[in-house]
Design a protein around this motif. Structure first.
Motif, PDB file in Angstrom:
ATOM      1  N   ALA A  35       1.210  -1.496   0.039  1.00  0.00           N
ATOM      2  CA  ALA A  35      -0.141   0.165  -0.146  1.00  0.00           C
ATOM      3  C   ALA A  35       1.013   1.189   0.071  1.00  0.00           C
ATOM      4  N   LYS A  36       0.655   1.889  -0.316  1.00  0.00           N
ATOM      5  CA  LYS A  36       0.568   3.898  -0.560  1.00  0.00           C
ATOM      6  C   LYS A  36       0.323   4.144   0.597  1.00  0.00           C
ATOM      7  N   LEU A  37       1.035   5.303   1.113  1.00  0.00           N
ATOM      8  CA  LEU A  37       0.883   6.372   2.199  1.00  0.00           C
ATOM      9  C   LEU A  37       0.816   7.529   1.790  1.00  0.00           C
ATOM     10  N   VAL A  38      -0.485   8.100   2.198  1.00  0.00           N
ATOM     11  CA  VAL A  38      -0.482   9.670   1.399  1.00  0.00           C
ATOM     12  C   VAL A  38      -0.374  10.523   2.894  1.00  0.00           C
ATOM     13  N   LYS A  39       0.766  11.206   2.947  1.00  0.00           N
ATOM     14  CA  LYS A  39       0.473  11.820   4.918  1.00  0.00           C
ATOM     15  C   LYS A  39      -0.170  13.509   3.757  1.00  0.00           C
ATOM     16  N   LEU A  40      -1.341  13.525   4.683  1.00  0.00           N
ATOM     17  CA  LEU A  40      -1.972  15.366   4.068  1.00  0.00           C
ATOM     18  C   LEU A  40      -1.942  16.013   5.090  1.00  0.00           C
ATOM     19  N   LEU A  41      -1.778  17.662   4.766  1.00  0.00           N
ATOM     20  CA  LEU A  41      -2.105  18.627   5.729  1.00  0.00           C
ATOM     21  C   LEU A  41      -3.320  18.867   5.048  1.00  0.00           C
ATOM     22  N   VAL A  42      -4.521  19.496   6.197  1.00  0.00           N
ATOM     23  CA  VAL A  42      -5.483  19.997   5.779  1.00  0.00           C
ATOM     24  C   VAL A  42      -5.834  21.156   6.898  1.00  0.00           C
ATOM     25  N   ALA A  43      -6.551  22.830   6.206  1.00  0.00           N
ATOM     26  CA  ALA A  43      -6.923  23.605   6.829  1.00  0.00           C
ATOM     27  C   ALA A  43      -8.245  23.497   6.076  1.00  0.00           C
ATOM     28  N   THR A  44      -9.720  23.675   7.132  1.00  0.00           N
ATOM     29  CA  THR A  44     -11.008  23.354   6.774  1.00  0.00           C
ATOM     30  C   THR A  44     -11.453  24.869   7.713  1.00  0.00           C
ATOM     31  N   ASN A  45     -12.383  25.322   6.875  1.00  0.00           N
ATOM     32  CA  ASN A  45     -13.136  25.887   8.201  1.00  0.00           C
ATOM     33  C   ASN A  45     -15.540  25.423   8.460  1.00  0.00           C
ATOM     34  N   ARG A  46     -14.639  23.569   8.332  1.00  0.00           N
ATOM     35  CA  ARG A  46     -16.377  22.148   8.665  1.00  0.00           C
ATOM     36  C   ARG A  46     -16.036  22.670   9.903  1.00  0.00           C
ATOM     37  N   SER A  47     -16.868  22.815  10.637  1.00  0.00           N
ATOM     38  CA  SER A  47     -16.685  22.483  12.046  1.00  0.00           C
ATOM     39  C   SER A  47     -17.084  21.204  12.411  1.00  0.00           C
ATOM     40  N   GLY A  48     -16.479  20.245  13.661  1.00  0.00           N
ATOM     41  CA  GLY A  48     -17.577  19.571  13.773  1.00  0.00           C
ATOM     42  C   GLY A  48     -17.197  18.057  13.478  1.00  0.00           C
ATOM     43  N   HIS A  49     -15.912  18.433  13.299  1.00  0.00           N
ATOM     44  CA  HIS A  49     -14.917  17.335  12.745  1.00  0.00           C
ATOM     45  C   HIS A  49     -13.683  16.514  14.008  1.00  0.00           C
ATOM     46  N   GLU A  50     -13.981  17.114  14.642  1.00  0.00           N
ATOM     47  CA  GLU A  50     -12.448  16.416  16.028  1.00  0.00           C
ATOM     48  C   GLU A  50     -13.026  15.358  16.242  1.00  0.00           C
ATOM     49  N   GLY A  51     -14.149  14.504  16.005  1.00  0.00           N
ATOM     50  CA  GLY A  51     -14.562  13.316  16.361  1.00  0.00           C
ATOM     51  C   GLY A  51     -14.927  12.615  15.189  1.00  0.00           C
ATOM     52  N   HIS A  52     -15.318  11.368  15.426  1.00  0.00           N
ATOM     53  CA  HIS A  52     -15.288  10.949  14.292  1.00  0.00           C
ATOM     54  C   HIS A  52     -16.502  10.858  13.524  1.00  0.00           C
ATOM     55  N   SER A  53     -17.774  11.740  13.811  1.00  0.00           N
ATOM     56  CA  SER A  53     -18.775  11.846  12.675  1.00  0.00           C
ATOM     57  C   SER A  53     -17.982  12.971  11.555  1.00  0.00           C
ATOM     58  N   ALA A  54     -17.008  12.962  10.969  1.00  0.00           N
ATOM     59  CA  ALA A  54     -16.508  14.303  10.770  1.00  0.00           C
ATOM     60  C   ALA A  54     -16.662  13.906   8.704  1.00  0.00           C
ATOM     61  N   GLY A  55     -17.754  12.483   8.286  1.00  0.00           N
ATOM     62  CA  GLY A  55     -17.472  12.617   7.377  1.00  0.00           C
ATOM     63  C   GLY A  55     -18.353  13.357   5.671  1.00  0.00           C
ATOM     64  N   SER A  56     -19.711  14.018   6.599  1.00  0.00           N
ATOM     65  CA  SER A  56     -19.960  14.977   5.883  1.00  0.00           C
ATOM     66  C   SER A  56     -21.151  16.298   6.735  1.00  0.00           C
ATOM     67  N   ALA A  57     -19.734  16.428   7.551  1.00  0.00           N
ATOM     68  CA  ALA A  57     -20.497  18.113   8.295  1.00  0.00           C
ATOM     69  C   ALA A  57     -19.773  19.186   7.308  1.00  0.00           C
ATOM     70  N   SER A  58     -21.028  20.126   7.476  1.00  0.00           N
ATOM     71  CA  SER A  58     -21.079  21.465   6.701  1.00  0.00           C
ATOM     72  C   SER A  58     -21.321  22.533   7.077  1.00  0.00           C
ATOM     73  N   THR A  59     -21.448  22.022   8.320  1.00  0.00           N
ATOM     74  CA  THR A  59     -21.815  23.500   9.078  1.00  0.00           C
ATOM     75  C   THR A  59     -20.274  24.121   9.653  1.00  0.00           C
ATOM     76  N   ARG A  60     -20.340  25.731   9.168  1.00  0.00           N
ATOM     77  CA  ARG A  60     -18.821  26.734   9.177  1.00  0.00           C
ATOM     78  C   ARG A  60     -19.161  26.893  10.556  1.00  0.00           C
ATOM     79  N   GLY A  61     -17.780  27.110  10.808  1.00  0.00           N
ATOM     80  CA  GLY A  61     -16.709  27.385  11.719  1.00  0.00           C
ATOM     81  C   GLY A  61     -15.414  28.257  11.365  1.00  0.00           C
ATOM     82  N   GLU A  62     -14.539  27.553  12.503  1.00  0.00           N
ATOM     83  CA  GLU A  62     -13.438  28.731  12.416  1.00  0.00           C
ATOM     84  C   GLU A  62     -12.172  27.689  12.099  1.00  0.00           C
TER      85      GLU A  62
END
Length: 376
Positions: free
Chosen positions: A44-71
């Motif tokens: 398998a190939k490992l790809v390490k991504l850095l992410v910047a996002t202003n979607r909110s509510g991703h800190e937990g594991h239910s982050a797959g489809s969050a569209s709430t606007r945050g910081e």
């Protein structure tokens, strides 16, 4: 009682797009897809991504489809690409049991603050490769944007430090208007990210690639930087827009402020893009930049005058019914296509070009500007 939503969906253009897009992504990733799997498999190939996002509510594991606007916040994800990965594809798990032998899985996920992000960026900035920011388009949920960049990075072969800017798209076909508002909401945060990446201590090339509505967002961010006098930040990036969903007249006004870029701004277009055709009809017939016809002599002249490279990729096979994600296959071609010297020389200049798999070919949008510059 208002029937506005029903009236909107009854428009033939939008109804057609709903049907096409729904068939193209009938099974979307669930909210648990980004739960770290914790292991991968040989090959398998490992790809390490850095992410910047202003979607909110991703800190937990239910982050797959969050569209709430945050910081604006940051994290790093490591994605495992299966050994039998097909270029241009995201191998989604077909069952609730994820298998890194068969599908993309997240093996590690780490939230971070702005200082951590800057330090991680600097620590990964040595070497001669590329740092690339990807700004996704309309109708992307968070999981899709993460896996799309992982796929692009794996297929391009040139993107060593992939960075995702994920803005709070609704991730819904009928959410076009909401997505336009969300892109507007995200402008300041994208500017912050560009300033952060632009100030990083690195010898790597810095690329900025956007798709669809993300192209409008990138042009607005560049315009804002220019108005702020942040010319030095703009000069750090090589910019490519894939199928940009931007009104042609609006694009012209944006270019008046942004000015000429070095190397010239690259715009990937295709005249048969059905999603942009729908966007055009919803906008009262106003042409979208990503679907312009480069056979028009006036367009060729305008591109040269504005110092823009407009590259027609209509010859590339489109894997999606809306023909809007053609750039994905374009990236995948890098693994099997040789960039001819005459094509590279031509692409150093502004103007209009045709991608021709039989001869006059170019590399992926991530690598487009750097390939052109490397021949100088």
């Amino acid at each position: 009682m208002s029937h506005a939503p029903q009236a909107i969906l009854a428009r033939p253009a939008l109804l057609f797009l709903v049907l096409v897009m729904a068939s193209a992504c009938a099974s979307r990733p669930g909210t648990d897809t980004l739960i770290p799997f914790g292991a991968t498999v040989p090959g398998a190939k490992l790809v390490k991504l850095l992410v910047a996002t202003n979607r909110s509510g991703h800190e937990g594991h239910s982050a797959g489809s969050a569209s709430t606007r945050g910081e604006l916040r940051f994290e790093e994800l490591t994605v495992s690409i299966p050994p039998q990965h097909q270029p241009g594809e995201i191998e989604w798990s077909k069952t609730t049991v994820r298998d890194p032998l068969e599908s993309f899985v997240v093996v590690e996920r780490q939230p971070m603050n702005a200082t951590d992000f800057q330090e991680r960026l600097n620590s990964r900035s040595n070497g001669a490769g590329s740092t690339g920011i990807f700004v996704h388009g309309y109708n992307y949920n968070y999981t899709e944007s993460v896996f799309r960049l992982a796929q692009l990075a794996a297929d391009s072969g040139s993107l060593d430090v992939p960075i995702l800017f994920s803005w709070p798209s609704d991730g819904a076909v009928a959410g076009y208007v909401a997505d336009r508002d969300a892109a507007t909401y995200a402008r300041d945060d994208l500017v912050t990210l560009l300033e952060t990446v632009g100030s990083a201590q690195t010898r790597r090339r810095r690329l900025l690639v956007a798709h669809s509505l993300g192209g409008w967002l990138v042009m607005e961010a560049l315009r804002q930087l220019r108005l702020k006098g942040r010319d030095h930040t703009i000069s750090k990036f090589e910019v490519a827009l894939a199928a940009p969903d931007i009104d042609v007249d609006v694009f012209r006004k944006q270019l008046e402020v942004v000015g000429k870029l070095n190397p010239p701004l690259a715009v990937l277009v295709s005249t048969d893009d059905r999603a942009l055709g729908v966007s055009r009809r919803l906008a009262g017939g106003r042409q979208r930049v990503g679907a312009v016809d480069i056979s028009d002599p006036a367009l060729r002249e305008a591109a040269a005058k504005a110092d823009v490279r407009i590259i027609d990729i209509s010859s590339v096979t489109a894997a999606d019914g809306a023909r809007h994600n053609r750039f994905v296959q374009f990236v995948a071609l890098q693994a099997t296509t040789v960039v001819q010297a005459d094509a590279v020389t031509s692409l150093q200049k502004a103007g209009a070009f045709v991608f021709n798999a039989a001869g006059n070919v170019v590399s992926s949008p991530f690598d487009l500007a750097s390939r052109a510059l490397s021949s100088q």
